[in-house]
Design a protein around this motif. Structure first.
Motif, PDB file in Angstrom:
ATOM      1  N   ILE A   1     -31.850 -37.517   2.253  1.00 26.16           N
ATOM      2  CA  ILE A   1     -32.212 -35.556   2.489  1.00 26.16           C
ATOM      3  C   ILE A   1     -32.099 -36.316   4.729  1.00 26.16           C
ATOM      4  CG2 ILE A   1     -34.245 -33.937   2.877  1.00 26.16           C
ATOM      5  CD1 ILE A   1     -34.180 -34.738  -0.306  1.00 26.16           C
ATOM      6  N   GLU A   2     -32.998 -37.558   4.704  1.00 28.82           N
ATOM      7  CA  GLU A   2     -32.771 -36.708   6.557  1.00 28.82           C
ATOM      8  C   GLU A   2     -31.530 -36.623   7.413  1.00 28.82           C
ATOM      9  OE1 GLU A   2     -34.580 -38.037  10.148  1.00 28.82           O
ATOM     10  OE2 GLU A   2     -35.330 -36.877   8.234  1.00 28.82           O
ATOM     11  N   VAL A   3     -30.443 -37.967   6.532  1.00 27.55           N
ATOM     12  CA  VAL A   3     -28.491 -37.534   6.969  1.00 27.55           C
ATOM     13  C   VAL A   3     -28.791 -36.107   6.753  1.00 27.55           C
ATOM     14  CG1 VAL A   3     -26.544 -37.965   6.976  1.00 27.55           C
ATOM     15  CG2 VAL A   3     -28.227 -39.967   6.381  1.00 27.55           C
ATOM     16  N   TYR A   4     -29.055 -35.322   6.143  1.00 30.71           N
ATOM     17  CA  TYR A   4     -29.062 -34.035   5.949  1.00 30.71           C
ATOM     18  C   TYR A   4     -29.686 -32.740   7.001  1.00 30.71           C
ATOM     19  CZ  TYR A   4     -26.688 -34.792   0.712  1.00 30.71           C
ATOM     20  OH  TYR A   4     -26.071 -35.003  -0.017  1.00 30.71           O
ATOM     21  N   ARG A   5     -30.731 -33.676   6.689  1.00 28.15           N
ATOM     22  CA  ARG A   5     -31.435 -33.162   7.940  1.00 28.15           C
ATOM     23  C   ARG A   5     -30.679 -32.973   9.719  1.00 28.15           C
ATOM     24  NH1 ARG A   5     -35.069 -32.741  11.700  1.00 28.15           N
ATOM     25  NH2 ARG A   5     -34.719 -35.611  12.149  1.00 28.15           N
ATOM     26  N   LEU A   6     -30.844 -34.290   9.458  1.00 29.51           N
ATOM     27  CA  LEU A   6     -30.153 -34.465  11.182  1.00 29.51           C
ATOM     28  C   LEU A   6     -28.467 -33.464  11.017  1.00 29.51           C
ATOM     29  CD1 LEU A   6     -30.945 -38.354  11.094  1.00 29.51           C
ATOM     30  CD2 LEU A   6     -32.090 -36.098  13.193  1.00 29.51           C
ATOM     31  N   LYS A   7     -27.578 -34.451  10.171  1.00 31.65           N
ATOM     32  CA  LYS A   7     -26.081 -33.170  10.519  1.00 31.65           C
ATOM     33  C   LYS A   7     -26.309 -31.680  10.649  1.00 31.65           C
ATOM     34  CE  LYS A   7     -23.108 -33.888   8.292  1.00 31.65           C
ATOM     35  NZ  LYS A   7     -21.879 -34.425   6.773  1.00 31.65           N
ATOM     36  N   THR A   8     -27.506 -30.773   9.611  1.00 31.73           N
ATOM     37  CA  THR A   8     -27.365 -29.692   9.339  1.00 31.73           C
ATOM     38  C   THR A   8     -28.153 -29.378  10.111  1.00 31.73           C
ATOM     39  OG1 THR A   8     -25.403 -30.074   7.560  1.00 31.73           O
ATOM     40  CG2 THR A   8     -26.040 -28.274   7.738  1.00 31.73           C
ATOM     41  N   GLY A   9     -29.729 -29.531   9.111  1.00 26.52           N
ATOM     42  CA  GLY A   9     -31.222 -28.540   9.269  1.00 26.52           C
ATOM     43  C   GLY A   9     -30.730 -28.990  10.662  1.00 26.52           C
ATOM     44  N   SER A  10     -30.631 -30.267  11.815  1.00 28.42           N
ATOM     45  CA  SER A  10     -31.466 -29.498  13.009  1.00 28.42           C
ATOM     46  C   SER A  10     -30.949 -28.884  14.341  1.00 28.42           C
ATOM     47  CB  SER A  10     -30.661 -30.635  13.515  1.00 28.42           C
ATOM     48  OG  SER A  10     -29.652 -31.275  14.110  1.00 28.42           O
ATOM     49  N   LEU A  11     -29.506 -28.107  13.257  1.00 26.67           N
ATOM     50  CA  LEU A  11     -29.153 -26.786  13.781  1.00 26.67           C
ATOM     51  C   LEU A  11     -29.488 -25.748  13.791  1.00 26.67           C
ATOM     52  CD1 LEU A  11     -26.547 -26.459  16.130  1.00 26.67           C
ATOM     53  CD2 LEU A  11     -25.265 -26.671  14.925  1.00 26.67           C
ATOM     54  N   MET A  12     -29.585 -25.740  12.305  1.00 30.70           N
ATOM     55  CA  MET A  12     -30.582 -24.335  12.297  1.00 30.70           C
ATOM     56  C   MET A  12     -32.172 -23.812  12.750  1.00 30.70           C
ATOM     57  SD  MET A  12     -28.391 -23.843   8.485  1.00 30.70           S
ATOM     58  CE  MET A  12     -26.954 -23.438   8.074  1.00 30.70           C
ATOM     59  N   GLY A  13     -32.623 -25.318  12.702  1.00 34.41           N
ATOM     60  CA  GLY A  13     -34.255 -25.571  12.948  1.00 34.41           C
ATOM     61  C   GLY A  13     -33.773 -24.857  13.910  1.00 34.41           C
ATOM     62  N   SER A  14     -33.121 -25.869  15.436  1.00 38.17           N
ATOM     63  CA  SER A  14     -33.210 -25.455  16.770  1.00 38.17           C
ATOM     64  C   SER A  14     -32.984 -23.749  16.732  1.00 38.17           C
ATOM     65  CB  SER A  14     -32.088 -26.120  17.587  1.00 38.17           C
ATOM     66  OG  SER A  14     -30.941 -25.946  17.402  1.00 38.17           O
ATOM     67  N   ALA A  15     -31.861 -22.918  16.183  1.00 38.94           N
ATOM     68  CA  ALA A  15     -31.431 -21.629  15.904  1.00 38.94           C
ATOM     69  C   ALA A  15     -32.886 -20.953  16.459  1.00 38.94           C
ATOM     70  CB  ALA A  15     -30.320 -21.796  15.000  1.00 38.94           C
ATOM     71  N   SER A  16     -33.785 -21.593  15.362  1.00 35.04           N
ATOM     72  CA  SER A  16     -34.630 -20.549  14.956  1.00 35.04           C
ATOM     73  C   SER A  16     -36.013 -20.426  15.992  1.00 35.04           C
ATOM     74  CB  SER A  16     -34.963 -20.908  13.358  1.00 35.04           C
ATOM     75  OG  SER A  16     -36.440 -19.777  13.663  1.00 35.04           O
ATOM     76  N   VAL A  17     -36.227 -22.638  16.084  1.00 32.30           N
ATOM     77  CA  VAL A  17     -36.808 -22.398  17.757  1.00 32.30           C
ATOM     78  C   VAL A  17     -36.606 -21.283  18.933  1.00 32.30           C
ATOM     79  CG1 VAL A  17     -37.975 -23.910  19.255  1.00 32.30           C
ATOM     80  CG2 VAL A  17     -37.656 -24.347  16.967  1.00 32.30           C
ATOM     81  N   ILE A  18     -35.435 -21.834  19.242  1.00 28.55           N
ATOM     82  CA  ILE A  18     -34.741 -20.865  20.293  1.00 28.55           C
ATOM     83  C   ILE A  18     -34.786 -19.272  20.418  1.00 28.55           C
ATOM     84  CG2 ILE A  18     -32.285 -20.753  21.632  1.00 28.55           C
ATOM     85  CD1 ILE A  18     -31.681 -23.940  21.357  1.00 28.55           C
ATOM     86  N   GLY A  19     -34.510 -18.763  19.424  1.00 31.54           N
ATOM     87  CA  GLY A  19     -35.355 -17.291  19.283  1.00 31.54           C
ATOM     88  C   GLY A  19     -37.072 -17.103  19.677  1.00 31.54           C
ATOM     89  N   GLY A  20     -37.718 -18.507  19.023  1.00 27.15           N
ATOM     90  CA  GLY A  20     -39.071 -18.222  18.826  1.00 27.15           C
ATOM     91  C   GLY A  20     -39.515 -18.447  20.555  1.00 27.15           C
ATOM     92  N   ILE A  21     -39.025 -19.752  21.532  1.00 28.48           N
ATOM     93  CA  ILE A  21     -38.915 -20.304  22.528  1.00 28.48           C
ATOM     94  C   ILE A  21     -38.917 -18.544  23.528  1.00 28.48           C
ATOM     95  CG2 ILE A  21     -38.311 -21.275  25.114  1.00 28.48           C
ATOM     96  CD1 ILE A  21     -37.804 -23.428  23.020  1.00 28.48           C
TER      97      ILE A  21
END
Length: 286
Positions: A163-183
Motif C-alpha cells: 500500500i505504501e508503494v501505491y501511496r507513493l506512485k499514485t496517492g502522492s500526486l492526488m494528495g498534492s493536487a488537493s494540497v496545492i488547491g488549499g495553499i
C-alpha cells in the motif's frame, strides 16, 4: 459548473498553452496531453479551490500544472525500460508514436511548462514557494514509488508495504493536487494535512482498482495494454480480487472521512468526485 464542463475548460487551457517550443516536441506533447482522459488530478485541485470559495479560473494554471506532472510520469511509465506499454487511452504510447528520444524530451518539456505555470500564477510569493516545495516533494515520492514498483514489489509480501508503494506512485500526486488547491486559498496546516490524507487515500483506492483491471480477462475499456503487473506482488496477487476491491472501498471511505474532518467548508464537489472516480473504475470490470 459540472465536472464535464470543467474537463472542457481544462482541455481548452492545455490546447492554448502547448504551443511554443520545438515543433516536433510540441506535437508529441499535444498528442499526449489532448488525448481523452478523466482529468482526475486537475479536477481535485479545482474542487478543492471551490470548497474554499476560491476562483476556479485563477487556479486553472495550478490544476493544469498538476496534469502535466501526471502526464510526464505516464510517459515515463510507458517506456520500454519501465512498464513497456504500447497503448495508452486507446492510442499508441508517446514513445511508440514518436520514438523514445522524443518521449523523453516531452517529459522535460512538460516539467518546464508546469514550472512556468506554477510560478506565473497570480498568488503571493510565499504561496508560490510553498506550491513549488510541494511539487518538488511529490516528484521525489513518485520517483521512489516507481523504483519500488520496478525493483522491489516482486519481493514484498507485507500488505502495508504494498500500500505504501501505491501511496507513493499514485496517492502522492492526488494528495498534492488537493494540497496545492488549499495553499492557493490560504488553508492552514491542519486543513492541508486533511487534504493530503484525502488525496493519498483516494489514490491508493484508484491504484488498487487499476491493478484489478490488469488481471481481469478480456479486453476492457481503459485503453491500455494489460499484464504489466506480471510477477509483481500487488494486492490482487496477495489477496485476490474480491478482498482487494474491499480494501479499495475502505480507502475511498477513509478519503471521505478526511473531508468530513474539515469544518466550515463545502466539500460536496470533492465528495462527488470520489464517488465518480469509484464508479468509473467499477464500470470497467463490473
Amino acid at each position: 459548473m459540472d465536472n464535464d464542463e470543467l474537463r472542457n475548460e481544462i482541455h481548452n487551457f492545455i490546447d492554448e498553452n502547448l504551443v511554443d517550443g520545438d515543433p516536433l516536441v510540441v506535437e508529441a506533447a499535444r498528442y499526449v496531453s489532448l488525448a481523452s482522459g478523466h482529468r482526475w488530478r486537475p479536477l481535485i485541485t479545482l474542487r478543492t479551490v471551490e470548497a474554499f470559495n476560491g476562483d476556479l479560473f485563477t487556479a486553472m494554471p495550478l490544476a493544469v500544472a498538476g496534469e502535466y506532472a501526471h502526464l510526464a510520469t505516464v510517459i515515463d511509465d510507458d517506456l520500454p525500460c519501465m512498464d513497456n506499454q504500447d497503448l495508452r487511452k486507446g492510442k499508441l504510447t508517446c514513445h511508440k508514436q514518436f520514438g523514445e528520444d522524443i518521449a523523453v524530451l516531452v517529459q522535460l518539456y512538460l516539467i518546464g511548462k508546469l514550472i512556468r505555470l506554477d510560478t506565473g500564477v497570480n498568488l503571493s510569493d510565499n504561496k508560490v514557494r510553498k506550491i513549488l516545495g510541494v511539487r518538488g516533494q511529490t516528484i521525489n515520492y513518485l520517483v521512489s514509488g516507481q523504483k519500488k514498483d520496478l525493483r522491489d514489489l516482486k519481493n514484498i509480501n507485507d500488505l502495508e508495504q504494498v500500500i505504501e508503494v501505491y501511496r507513493l506512485k499514485t496517492g502522492s500526486l492526488m494528495g498534492s493536487a488537493s494540497v496545492i488547491g488549499g495553499i492557493a486559498c490560504g488553508a492552514g496546516e491542519e486543513y492541508l494535512k486533511s487534504l493530503d490524507n484525502f488525496g493519498n487515500f483516494k489514490g491508493v483506492a484508484y491504484q488498487i482498482r487499476d491493478d484489478v483491471y490488469d488481471v481481469m480477462p478480456g479486453e476492457l475499456s481503459l485503453g491500455k495494454s494489460k499484464g504489466q503487473d506480471h510477477g509483481k506482488n500487488t494486492l490482487i496477487r496477495l489477496l485476490g480480487v474480491d478482498e482487494a476491491i474491499g480494501i479499495a472501498d475502505r480507502y475511498d471511505e477513509m478519503a471521505l472521512e478526511e473531508l468530513r474532518k474539515i469544518d466550515g467548508l463545502d466539500t460536496k464537489g470533492l465528495e462527488e468526485l470520489v464517488i465518480e472516480m469509484r464508479d468509473s473504475d467499477q464500470n470497467v470490470y463490473n
